[in-house]
Design a protein around this motif. Structure first.
Motif, short mmCIF file in Angstrom:
data_model
loop_
_atom_site.label_atom_id
_atom_site.label_comp_id
_atom_site.label_asym_id
_atom_site.label_seq_id
_atom_site.Cartn_x
_atom_site.Cartn_y
_atom_site.Cartn_z
N TYR A 58 14.79 11.00 12.40
CA TYR A 58 15.88 10.96 11.44
C TYR A 58 15.50 9.98 10.34
CZ TYR A 58 18.90 13.53 14.68
OH TYR A 58 19.44 14.50 15.50
N LEU A 59 15.59 10.45 9.10
CA LEU A 59 15.19 9.66 7.95
C LEU A 59 16.36 9.43 7.01
CD1 LEU A 59 11.88 11.60 7.10
CD2 LEU A 59 12.17 9.70 8.71
N SER A 60 16.24 8.39 6.18
CA SER A 60 17.28 8.07 5.21
C SER A 60 16.66 7.83 3.84
CB SER A 60 18.05 6.81 5.65
OG SER A 60 18.89 6.34 4.60
N THR A 61 17.40 8.24 2.79
CA THR A 61 17.02 7.91 1.42
C THR A 61 18.16 7.16 0.73
OG1 THR A 61 17.82 10.09 0.66
CG2 THR A 61 15.48 9.90 1.19
N ALA A 62 18.95 6.42 1.52
CA ALA A 62 20.18 5.82 1.01
C ALA A 62 19.96 4.60 0.11
CB ALA A 62 21.10 5.45 2.17
N ARG A 63 18.74 4.01 0.12
CA ARG A 63 18.49 2.88 -0.78
C ARG A 63 17.99 3.38 -2.13
NH1 ARG A 63 15.29 0.60 3.36
NH2 ARG A 63 13.60 0.26 1.86
N ASN A 64 18.15 2.54 -3.16
CA ASN A 64 17.78 2.95 -4.52
C ASN A 64 16.32 3.33 -4.65
OD1 ASN A 64 20.37 2.54 -5.48
ND2 ASN A 64 19.95 0.50 -6.29
N GLU A 65 15.43 2.61 -3.95
CA GLU A 65 13.99 2.87 -4.09
C GLU A 65 13.52 4.06 -3.26
OE1 GLU A 65 14.25 -0.35 -0.84
OE2 GLU A 65 15.34 0.25 -2.65
N LEU A 66 14.43 4.67 -2.52
CA LEU A 66 14.09 5.82 -1.69
C LEU A 66 14.60 7.10 -2.34
CD1 LEU A 66 15.03 4.35 1.82
CD2 LEU A 66 12.80 4.32 0.69
N LEU B 189 18.55 18.82 -10.56
CA LEU B 189 19.16 17.74 -9.79
C LEU B 189 18.28 17.35 -8.62
CD1 LEU B 189 22.87 18.95 -9.75
CD2 LEU B 189 21.88 17.14 -11.15
N ARG B 190 18.18 16.05 -8.38
CA ARG B 190 17.46 15.49 -7.24
C ARG B 190 18.09 14.14 -6.88
NH1 ARG B 190 15.02 19.76 -8.03
NH2 ARG B 190 12.81 20.19 -7.56
N LYS B 191 17.80 13.65 -5.66
CA LYS B 191 18.08 12.26 -5.31
C LYS B 191 16.83 11.49 -5.71
CE LYS B 191 18.95 8.31 -3.19
NZ LYS B 191 18.15 7.08 -3.40
N VAL B 192 16.85 10.87 -6.88
CA VAL B 192 15.66 10.27 -7.47
C VAL B 192 15.42 8.88 -6.90
CG1 VAL B 192 14.57 9.56 -9.64
CG2 VAL B 192 16.07 11.58 -9.59
N ALA B 193 14.16 8.60 -6.56
CA ALA B 193 13.78 7.26 -6.11
C ALA B 193 13.56 6.37 -7.32
CB ALA B 193 12.51 7.32 -5.27
N LYS B 194 14.21 5.23 -7.33
CA LYS B 194 14.00 4.26 -8.40
C LYS B 194 12.58 3.68 -8.26
CE LYS B 194 15.81 -0.07 -10.29
NZ LYS B 194 16.82 -1.14 -10.13
N PRO B 195 11.79 3.67 -9.33
CA PRO B 195 10.42 3.13 -9.24
C PRO B 195 10.44 1.67 -8.83
CG PRO B 195 10.74 4.33 -11.29
CD PRO B 195 12.09 4.16 -10.67
N TYR B 196 9.34 1.24 -8.14
CA TYR B 196 9.22 -0.16 -7.77
C TYR B 196 9.02 -1.00 -9.01
CZ TYR B 196 8.77 0.78 -2.79
OH TYR B 196 9.01 1.15 -1.48
#
Length: 209
Positions: free
Chosen positions: A163-171, A202-209
């Motif tokens: 089970y994976l999560s992308t709930a943080r901004n960088e994910l 539309l996508r759940k975009v990862a904020k760049p580091y």
């Protein structure tokens, strides 16, 4: 991307401008940028310098052309040769292989800095896509098959899936291809744009580091 000699590149990932690097094995040039052609470790080889003292330049002796470092991507030397299993709290890179109404099914390619010898399957459930407005999340507006996603392992799940999560901004999605087949670039926290057609998706975009 950071041009560290220990960084991992994925196919289609931009490595830098062609004005600063020469294309080595495992890379290709497209529209003045260097891209990775495979999944592997990025290597940067600096140009050899001629031995002896540096000649002093004057008006009569023009400066010669500046040699550029060569950037390449190699499968060899990626990670260790033992089996690595993703663990809770690990950051992973994965490719979306199937979209379902309540989850995205992915295959895990990289765990930390190690390319996995075996591909492990994971799922990103609709409640684990974002940290806020969870009730408004739609999987098909967050991911599409073929997307490369940076995620965090939140549970070892069942026997078949992590089970994976992308709930943080960088994910989230770090690389996406448009319906027209072009590599897109992010324009907001929820949109990628096709530079050729100008259309956004539309996508759940990862904020760049």
């Amino acid at each position: 991307m950071a041009t560290s000699t220990q960084s991992i590149a994925i196919p289609g990932q931009i490595l830098g401008p062609a004005s600063k690097y020469l294309a080595g094995p495992g890379t290709h040039i497209h529209e003045s940028s260097l891209y990775s052609s495979l999944l592997g470790v990025v290597h940067i080889k600096q140009p050899a310098r001629a031995p002896g003292p540096t000649k002093r330049l004057n008006k009569i002796t023009p400066a010669g052309p500046t040699e550029l470092p060569t950037i390449s991507v190699s499968r060899s030397g990626v990670g260790e040769k033992h089996e690595v299993l993703p663990e809770v709290n690990n950051t992973v890179l994965c490719r979306v292989i199937r979209i379902m109404p309540r989850q995205a099914v992915v295959t895990i390619l990289v765990c930390g800095d190690t390319v996995l010898e075996a591909e492990w399957q994971g799922v990103i459930r609709v409640q684990d896509v974002r940290a806020t407005e969870k009730d408004r999340v739609k999987i098909y507006e967050s991911f599409r098959p073929g997307d490369i996603v940076r995620a965090e392992v939140i549970s070892l799940g069942d026997q078949a899936n992590y089970y994976l999560s992308t709930a943080r901004n960088e994910l989230g999605v770090i690389m996406a291809t448009s319906e027209a087949g072009n590599t897109m670039y992010p324009v907001s926290w929820k949109e990628y744009r096709d530079p050729e057609t100008g259309f956004s998706e539309l996508r759940k975009v990862a904020k760049p580091y």
